[in-house]
Design a protein around this motif. Sequence first.
Motif, PDB file in Angstrom:
ATOM      1  N   ASP A   1      39.785 -21.782 -31.221  1.00 54.80           N
ATOM      2  CA  ASP A   1      40.170 -23.184 -31.379  1.00 54.80           C
ATOM      3  C   ASP A   1      39.928 -23.662 -32.809  1.00 54.80           C
ATOM      4  OD1 ASP A   1      40.838 -23.372 -28.687  1.00 54.80           O
ATOM      5  OD2 ASP A   1      38.803 -23.951 -28.103  1.00 54.80           O
ATOM      6  N   TRP A   2      39.539 -22.762 -33.680  1.00 58.19           N
ATOM      7  CA  TRP A   2      39.218 -23.109 -35.056  1.00 58.19           C
ATOM      8  C   TRP A   2      40.487 -23.365 -35.862  1.00 58.19           C
ATOM      9  CZ3 TRP A   2      34.551 -23.315 -37.874  1.00 58.19           C
ATOM     10  CH2 TRP A   2      33.398 -23.092 -37.116  1.00 58.19           C
ATOM     11  N   GLU A   3      40.437 -24.387 -36.699  1.00 55.77           N
ATOM     12  CA  GLU A   3      41.489 -24.630 -37.688  1.00 55.77           C
ATOM     13  C   GLU A   3      41.150 -23.808 -38.924  1.00 55.77           C
ATOM     14  OE1 GLU A   3      44.249 -26.438 -37.334  1.00 55.77           O
ATOM     15  OE2 GLU A   3      43.675 -26.941 -35.271  1.00 55.77           O
ATOM     16  N   LEU A   4      42.162 -23.292 -39.589  1.00 51.07           N
ATOM     17  CA  LEU A   4      41.940 -22.458 -40.770  1.00 51.07           C
ATOM     18  C   LEU A   4      41.090 -23.179 -41.815  1.00 51.07           C
ATOM     19  CD1 LEU A   4      42.417 -19.868 -42.385  1.00 51.07           C
ATOM     20  CD2 LEU A   4      44.548 -20.900 -43.215  1.00 51.07           C
ATOM     21  N   ASP A   5      41.363 -24.441 -42.067  1.00 42.77           N
ATOM     22  CA  ASP A   5      40.589 -25.185 -43.070  1.00 42.77           C
ATOM     23  C   ASP A   5      39.105 -25.259 -42.719  1.00 42.77           C
ATOM     24  OD1 ASP A   5      42.800 -25.596 -44.662  1.00 42.77           O
ATOM     25  OD2 ASP A   5      43.196 -27.623 -43.915  1.00 42.77           O
ATOM     26  N   ASP A   6      38.794 -25.329 -41.420  1.00 41.71           N
ATOM     27  CA  ASP A   6      37.391 -25.369 -41.001  1.00 41.71           C
ATOM     28  C   ASP A   6      36.708 -24.023 -41.229  1.00 41.71           C
ATOM     29  OD1 ASP A   6      37.603 -28.044 -40.220  1.00 41.71           O
ATOM     30  OD2 ASP A   6      38.289 -27.478 -38.215  1.00 41.71           O
ATOM     31  N   VAL A   7      37.442 -22.940 -41.035  1.00 42.72           N
ATOM     32  CA  VAL A   7      36.897 -21.604 -41.322  1.00 42.72           C
ATOM     33  C   VAL A   7      36.679 -21.458 -42.818  1.00 42.72           C
ATOM     34  CG1 VAL A   7      37.317 -19.118 -41.209  1.00 42.72           C
ATOM     35  CG2 VAL A   7      37.955 -20.578 -39.273  1.00 42.72           C
ATOM     36  N   LEU A   8      37.663 -21.855 -43.602  1.00 44.89           N
ATOM     37  CA  LEU A   8      37.548 -21.757 -45.063  1.00 44.89           C
ATOM     38  C   LEU A   8      36.366 -22.582 -45.579  1.00 44.89           C
ATOM     39  CD1 LEU A   8      41.320 -22.001 -46.093  1.00 44.89           C
ATOM     40  CD2 LEU A   8      39.923 -19.934 -45.856  1.00 44.89           C
ATOM     41  N   ALA A   9      36.093 -23.706 -44.940  1.00 46.52           N
ATOM     42  CA  ALA A   9      34.992 -24.580 -45.369  1.00 46.52           C
ATOM     43  C   ALA A   9      33.622 -23.935 -45.179  1.00 46.52           C
ATOM     44  CB  ALA A   9      35.055 -25.906 -44.620  1.00 46.52           C
ATOM     45  N   LEU A  10      33.540 -22.882 -44.367  1.00 42.02           N
ATOM     46  CA  LEU A  10      32.267 -22.187 -44.163  1.00 42.02           C
ATOM     47  C   LEU A  10      31.896 -21.295 -45.348  1.00 42.02           C
ATOM     48  CD1 LEU A  10      32.717 -21.115 -40.428  1.00 42.02           C
ATOM     49  CD2 LEU A  10      31.200 -22.919 -41.307  1.00 42.02           C
ATOM     50  N   ALA A  11      32.868 -20.964 -46.197  1.00 41.86           N
ATOM     51  CA  ALA A  11      32.626 -20.067 -47.329  1.00 41.86           C
ATOM     52  C   ALA A  11      32.334 -20.852 -48.599  1.00 41.86           C
ATOM     53  CB  ALA A  11      33.841 -19.169 -47.552  1.00 41.86           C
ATOM     54  N   ASP A  12      31.577 -20.221 -49.484  1.00 42.52           N
ATOM     55  CA  ASP A  12      31.308 -20.848 -50.783  1.00 42.52           C
ATOM     56  C   ASP A  12      32.505 -20.701 -51.717  1.00 42.52           C
ATOM     57  OD1 ASP A  12      28.536 -21.719 -50.410  1.00 42.52           O
ATOM     58  OD2 ASP A  12      28.122 -19.576 -50.223  1.00 42.52           O
ATOM     59  N   VAL A  13      33.128 -19.527 -51.693  1.00 43.72           N
ATOM     60  CA  VAL A  13      34.285 -19.249 -52.553  1.00 43.72           C
ATOM     61  C   VAL A  13      35.351 -18.579 -51.695  1.00 43.72           C
ATOM     62  CG1 VAL A  13      35.100 -18.082 -54.645  1.00 43.72           C
ATOM     63  CG2 VAL A  13      32.740 -18.916 -54.534  1.00 43.72           C
ATOM     64  N   ILE A  14      36.597 -19.030 -51.847  1.00 40.91           N
ATOM     65  CA  ILE A  14      37.722 -18.465 -51.100  1.00 40.91           C
ATOM     66  C   ILE A  14      38.653 -17.778 -52.093  1.00 40.91           C
ATOM     67  CG2 ILE A  14      39.671 -19.004 -49.590  1.00 40.91           C
ATOM     68  CD1 ILE A  14      37.877 -21.765 -49.264  1.00 40.91           C
ATOM     69  N   HIS A  15      39.058 -16.563 -51.737  1.00 39.79           N
ATOM     70  CA  HIS A  15      39.978 -15.804 -52.582  1.00 39.79           C
ATOM     71  C   HIS A  15      41.262 -15.527 -51.816  1.00 39.79           C
ATOM     72  CE1 HIS A  15      36.769 -15.013 -55.486  1.00 39.79           C
ATOM     73  NE2 HIS A  15      35.989 -14.746 -54.448  1.00 39.79           N
ATOM     74  N   LYS A  16      42.386 -15.606 -52.501  1.00 38.77           N
ATOM     75  CA  LYS A  16      43.677 -15.297 -51.885  1.00 38.77           C
ATOM     76  C   LYS A  16      43.780 -13.794 -51.664  1.00 38.77           C
ATOM     77  CE  LYS A  16      46.284 -19.163 -53.721  1.00 38.77           C
ATOM     78  NZ  LYS A  16      47.427 -19.581 -54.531  1.00 38.77           N
ATOM     79  N   HIS A  17      44.302 -13.439 -50.523  1.00 36.17           N
ATOM     80  CA  HIS A  17      44.468 -12.035 -50.135  1.00 36.17           C
ATOM     81  C   HIS A  17      45.309 -11.263 -51.155  1.00 36.17           C
ATOM     82  CE1 HIS A  17      46.168  -8.759 -47.538  1.00 36.17           C
ATOM     83  NE2 HIS A  17      44.896  -8.688 -47.203  1.00 36.17           N
TER      84      HIS A  17
END
Length: 189
Positions: free
Chosen positions: A50-66
């Motif tokens: 039920d997670w939204e992608l933005d909420d998952v991304l918010a758990l990380a300190d830094v996000i990198h594009k695949h």
Amino acid sequence: MSQRIIVAISGASGAILGIRTLQILRAHLEVETHLVISPSARLTLQQETDWELDDVLALADVIHKHSDISAPIASGSFDTCGMIVIPCSIKSLSAIANSYSDNLLSRAADVTLKEGRPLALVVRETPLHRGHLRLMDLAAQAGAVIFPPVPAFYALPATLDEMIDQIVGRALARLGIENDRYLKWEDER
């Protein structure tokens, strides 16, 4: 922050394992997380949670594009305490085992191995055929830790959340990140 860790979520079933990893690491303020999510994982997140992608991304300190193979985690000079691919699809396992670095997930894993840092592959597939086993053996020969998400029943998990915590906590401990999410054999219940 005293440590950095790379967390990769691939498209294998078990997206909740990657999410829980980020949640546990978020509680460890001394660990900076660098996240890579494959395109297939984005779909799996939608289908399994039920997670939204933005909420998952918010758990990380830094996000990198695949697709960004120029990201800092693609370089051996970017110091980390290791990497975990959780869950790890057979496609990602194959790329890592064969040093096929056509995206940031497989490139960061290749760099982790070449620098002699710990790499845990939480391979989520069953049953396994000989090709899968061969790929796991190749990755292990290169230095990866093959860490299937097998529950430890001695912990007497009563819920799926307890089982997930046990698996993720143990995988993080294998990378040297101590946590209280898993029951150690010598612990009292």
